[in-house]
Design a protein around this motif. Sequence first.
Motif, PDB file in Angstrom:
ATOM      1  N   ASN A 161       0.846  -1.197   0.000  1.00 21.45           N
ATOM      2  CA  ASN A 161       0.000   0.000   0.000  1.00 21.45           C
ATOM      3  C   ASN A 161       0.884   1.250   0.000  1.00 21.45           C
ATOM      4  O   ASN A 161       0.788   2.132   0.854  1.00 21.45           O
ATOM      5  N   SER A 162       1.757   1.300  -0.991  1.00 19.27           N
ATOM      6  CA  SER A 162       2.760   2.378  -1.047  1.00 19.27           C
ATOM      7  C   SER A 162       2.124   3.742  -1.266  1.00 19.27           C
ATOM      8  O   SER A 162       0.997   3.847  -1.756  1.00 19.27           O
ATOM      9  N   CYS A 163       2.890   4.762  -0.919  1.00 23.03           N
ATOM     10  CA  CYS A 163       2.381   6.132  -0.994  1.00 23.03           C
ATOM     11  C   CYS A 163       3.474   7.028  -1.578  1.00 23.03           C
ATOM     12  O   CYS A 163       4.636   6.917  -1.188  1.00 23.03           O
ATOM     13  N   GLY A 164       3.083   7.918  -2.443  1.00 20.45           N
ATOM     14  CA  GLY A 164       4.068   8.812  -3.059  1.00 20.45           C
ATOM     15  C   GLY A 164       4.058  10.202  -2.448  1.00 20.45           C
ATOM     16  O   GLY A 164       3.295  10.500  -1.534  1.00 20.45           O
ATOM     17  N   SER A 165       4.938  11.035  -2.987  1.00 18.34           N
ATOM     18  CA  SER A 165       5.055  12.408  -2.483  1.00 18.34           C
ATOM     19  C   SER A 165       3.776  13.205  -2.697  1.00 18.34           C
ATOM     20  O   SER A 165       3.530  14.184  -2.012  1.00 18.34           O
ATOM     21  N   ARG A 166       3.011  12.810  -3.722  1.00 16.83           N
ATOM     22  CA  ARG A 166       1.817  13.599  -4.040  1.00 16.83           C
ATOM     23  C   ARG A 166       0.543  12.926  -3.536  1.00 16.83           C
ATOM     24  O   ARG A 166      -0.536  13.092  -4.105  1.00 16.83           O
ATOM     25  N   SER A 167       0.683  12.147  -2.457  1.00 18.27           N
ATOM     26  CA  SER A 167      -0.492  11.407  -1.970  1.00 18.27           C
ATOM     27  C   SER A 167      -1.586  12.347  -1.495  1.00 18.27           C
ATOM     28  O   SER A 167      -2.763  11.995  -1.522  1.00 18.27           O
TER      29      SER A 167
END
Length: 1023
Positions: A161-167
């Motif tokens: 359930n990865s998350c990026g900088s623009r979540s």
Amino acid sequence: MTKIPADPSFRIKSLPPEITSKLQKEVKGQVMVDSASRGRYATDASIYQQFPLAVLVPESAEDIEAGLAIAKESGIPVLARGGGTSQCGQTTGAALVIDNSKFFRNILSSDLADAEKATIEVEPGMVLDHLNTFLKPHGLWYPVDVSTGAQATIGGMAGNNSCGSRSIAYGNMVHNVLGIDAWLANGQLAHFGSYDGAVGEAKVLGDFVKGLVDHLKPEIEAHWPKVMRRVAGYNLDVFHPQSELPYTLDNSVNLSHLLVGSEGTLAFFKSLKLKLSRLPKHKVLGVVNFASFYKAMDSAQHIVRLGPTAVELVDRTMIDLSRNNPAFRKTIETALVDANAKTVDAILLVEFSGDEHAPLLQKLKELDTLMSDLGLPNSVVMLPDPAMQKNLWEVRKAGLNIMMSLKGDGKPVSFIEDCAVPLEHLANYTQALTEVFSKHGTRGTWYAHASVGTLHVRPILDMRRDGALKMRAIAEEASELVRKYKGAFSGEHGDGLCRGEWISWQFGPKITEALAQIKYQFDPSNLFNPGKIVNPPKMDDASYFRYSPSYTVIPVRPKLDWSAWNVQSNPVTEAITAAGSEGDPAQGLAKAIDMCNNNGHCRKFDADVMCPSYRITRNEKDLTRGRANTLRLAMSGQLVMNGNDVPPAHLPLATQAVKEVMDLCVSCKGCKRECPTGVDMAKMKIEFLAQYKERFGHTLRDRLVAHLPRYAPMISKVPGLPFLLNLRNHIPLLAKIQEWVTGISAKRSLPIWKSKHFWNQAPLPFMAAEELAKHDKRVVLFADTFNAYFENENLQSALSLLKKAGYAVHVAQPPKNQGEQKPFCCGRTYLAAGMVGEAKSRLSALINHLAPYAKGGIAIVGLEPSCLFTLRDEALSMGLGQSAQVVSEHAQLLEEFLAKELQAQRFAPTFKEATQPILLHGHCHQKAFAAVSPALELLKLIPNANPQLIESSCCGMAGSFGYEVEHIEASKQMAELSLLPTIRKHPNAWVVADGTSCRHQIADGTQRDAIHIVRVLEGHLDS
Ligand SMILES: Cc1cc2nc3c(=O)[nH]c(=O)nc-3n(C[C@H](O)[C@H](O)[C@H](O)COP(=O)(O)OP(=O)(O)OC[C@H]3O[C@@H](n4cnc5c(N)ncnc54)[C@H](O)[C@@H]3O)c2cc1C
Ligand code: SF4
Ligand code: SF4
């Protein structure tokens, strides 16, 4: 209490041979059971290590199906793996590891016509950046922009359930997955999508989870963190939404969201359907400068109200580290209100994006006004230019990696690195946690996702000493803070081995029990990634550690000097002890190898160099990480050798297992520059070769290549010999005979011997150091063996150019009054054969000669990058003392020297117009030492040259590598990645390449003659 069956790996210590045979018989892909291969899959980017029972690299879905069936029937656990970049140990396990990243990475279907509804279905091994490269021409992207986008696979991202900088704008994986087809533990394939449309097993499982949730609503409401960044446990809240950002646009239930974040414990993904987003046409960046870290944290809650797509933190330590790094200095300074001020304690990168530029500029103004209102007028640097933004994002993404380059046993450890707290508490939380670190004699550097209250921080701990104790103490105190501020303990990187035990702490016993029931319902035999999420071990159980207090290193006396790594660093001040002071039994070699922290950054395919062998094979063993792991296992006695492969105690690297991983390493030094922690595999290969050749001896080919500088002078002295030797290039039978005898491929032409070469023509300028120093413009020219004997015209051009430009030149050569001596040599060919002693003696003679010039401040220039950079690099690892140091400081490629002289206005050439455009190929070592830009800078001075840099990795020739019969195909594949196709696309361009072997590869592959830059410069000088 649900009784989950014990982790089967406790019963099965190794894969029974009949199961191995069965696997090998029934799958087309590779099955690996040897300890080196398993060891390469025993780690991810965490502090843990668990040896798999076996590794399967499937070629197709059928292979996976067969592997799962055999595992089920034999009761063997299964662990799905993508890039293996997880930080919590979820990708380690005593299981059949199935690596999807090599073959299982195709696009299956897509619907891209309507940007608002665009979707794509991919296999789980697809890498995020590769997907986004495909989508870009369609104006679309997959917006979960994790920092590891060049390595992370969609399957692994969904698993975590990865998350990026623009979540803040796009959400996490769970918000962007529409459906998953997955194999269940019973071998059946099920489709997980909309709950309303669910059928079969998926419906049964969905109903089961819903039944549990219906009874748990009060518990969920009480315990579930109300932040978007919660990734712990299973997503029970699909049936009772708790996230700040709903998982679906219409609040419907999507069963695939139950699998997202399940870390391979519930099902094995076969394909994933993804929701795509429109690529914003414009982006602007406002960089807010803060004199106080607390203020920065406190401001985040106000800034997010302006609707940014990202708010990312870079703290003072990171700013300073970037300032001290030549690659990042200029960029970070553009982000500061006052580039020289030392008072900036933190910056927040605030990004706005959209389809129109003007409203975004307006947003920047609003940000400026807001900051004034918050008492910080003139604190925003506005960066509307995309190129500047891109550079700054690169600095931010490199953040963790820059920190990880700390030498010594104390390393920044990830275990509370992604706790998430509501924004209104961010300032108090970070302040309190900083105090906790300080109490435990360490500190952490803060960076990343301020927009969603998930700040990354890693205290520096020494896991070989008291690290585990401190880790437990800090985690407990951090957890109290997270509870106080109603946050999530696991906010981005998952649970794995590190945070599994905190699930019950976070959710309480009833929800924990529900998670166990779900696991049991999906996987009654506990075969999928056991010990993660449900029934996890303690985070500080040392039996899972990669380095524990019982870790040992085999004592060796290395051939090269590795003492710079034999140090410790102070966790608070980061001060480093003296070189060689820390008693590594391998005198620094083991610690240099241990610099690899498995972050997987070397699994990349961008315009840089690292790692050419992985780029052509996609094998873990042909990757810098795979090599470093194999060396580490060898140095710590963790490789189980078969009877013939047991090395003598003092030569632990001298084994076939290590040879296998080093085989395709072309010593390009790509890793030395591009690996965030500076793993220098080219240097390690020399160390390996020295040990291996000591055990097994040198081949005829080794000797022919290594002693080239010794016999080259003799060849021209025998009349007719050059002609005879050159016949080999024209008579195929001779080439074939040579191939049989020496292993030099008959398919390659060899460099052409000449009777007239650099050393036997007109007398060369010789000037003692004191005499040369009297000249205002002066330089020493180092003539390498390759240019001297095979391409003499390059050295002649260098002499002519320097003379025309008014330089007094000394050609490095033994004084005539010392009788007939061999020309100097840098020792490179000896190093390539692992003959360190011979290399040292040749280098030492050269350095003794050059040192007086260098001490007099005179530049030493060379033409052949691999030779010249030996003076700058390997010479420092051979115990040659201060002279080697001073020579290294003055050694430079001719174009580096001229570019500096140009800047100092001491070289002011006028060039004739070029008749052809120029394509420049940088030699790997030239790239490793950032010496390509000076070449471009000079070529740009030639009118109409319009020089373009070929974005290529290694040319693949790599000294003798491309001539070797067993390597010629790999060599050609490396060249075909980008270099040769680019040259073919520009039939009218002049190709410029400094490396002798690069020119050879280009000639062989494109039938075009590449030339050395010096000939282009000299040829265009308007005399
Ligand atoms: C320097 C660095 C920076 C990072 N930055 C970020 C960041 O910005 N955001 C972020 O979220 N994470 C980040 N991470 C963590 C990590 O990179 C991500 O979680 C990434 O998405 C993992 O992808 P992977 O392919 O390496 O997965 P892996 O580590 O290979 O696997 C991850 C999990 O998914 C499971 N899995 C893989 N394939 C399947 C499948 N086919 N079926 C079922 N389960 C499967 C695995 O079993 C494992 O439990 C970072 C890590 C590092 C080292
Ligand atoms: S070699 Fe460098 S880039 Fe590759 S995994 Fe190790 S530390 Fe990362
Ligand atoms: S030297 Fe080059 S080929 Fe060898 S590991 Fe490093 S990047 Fe890969």
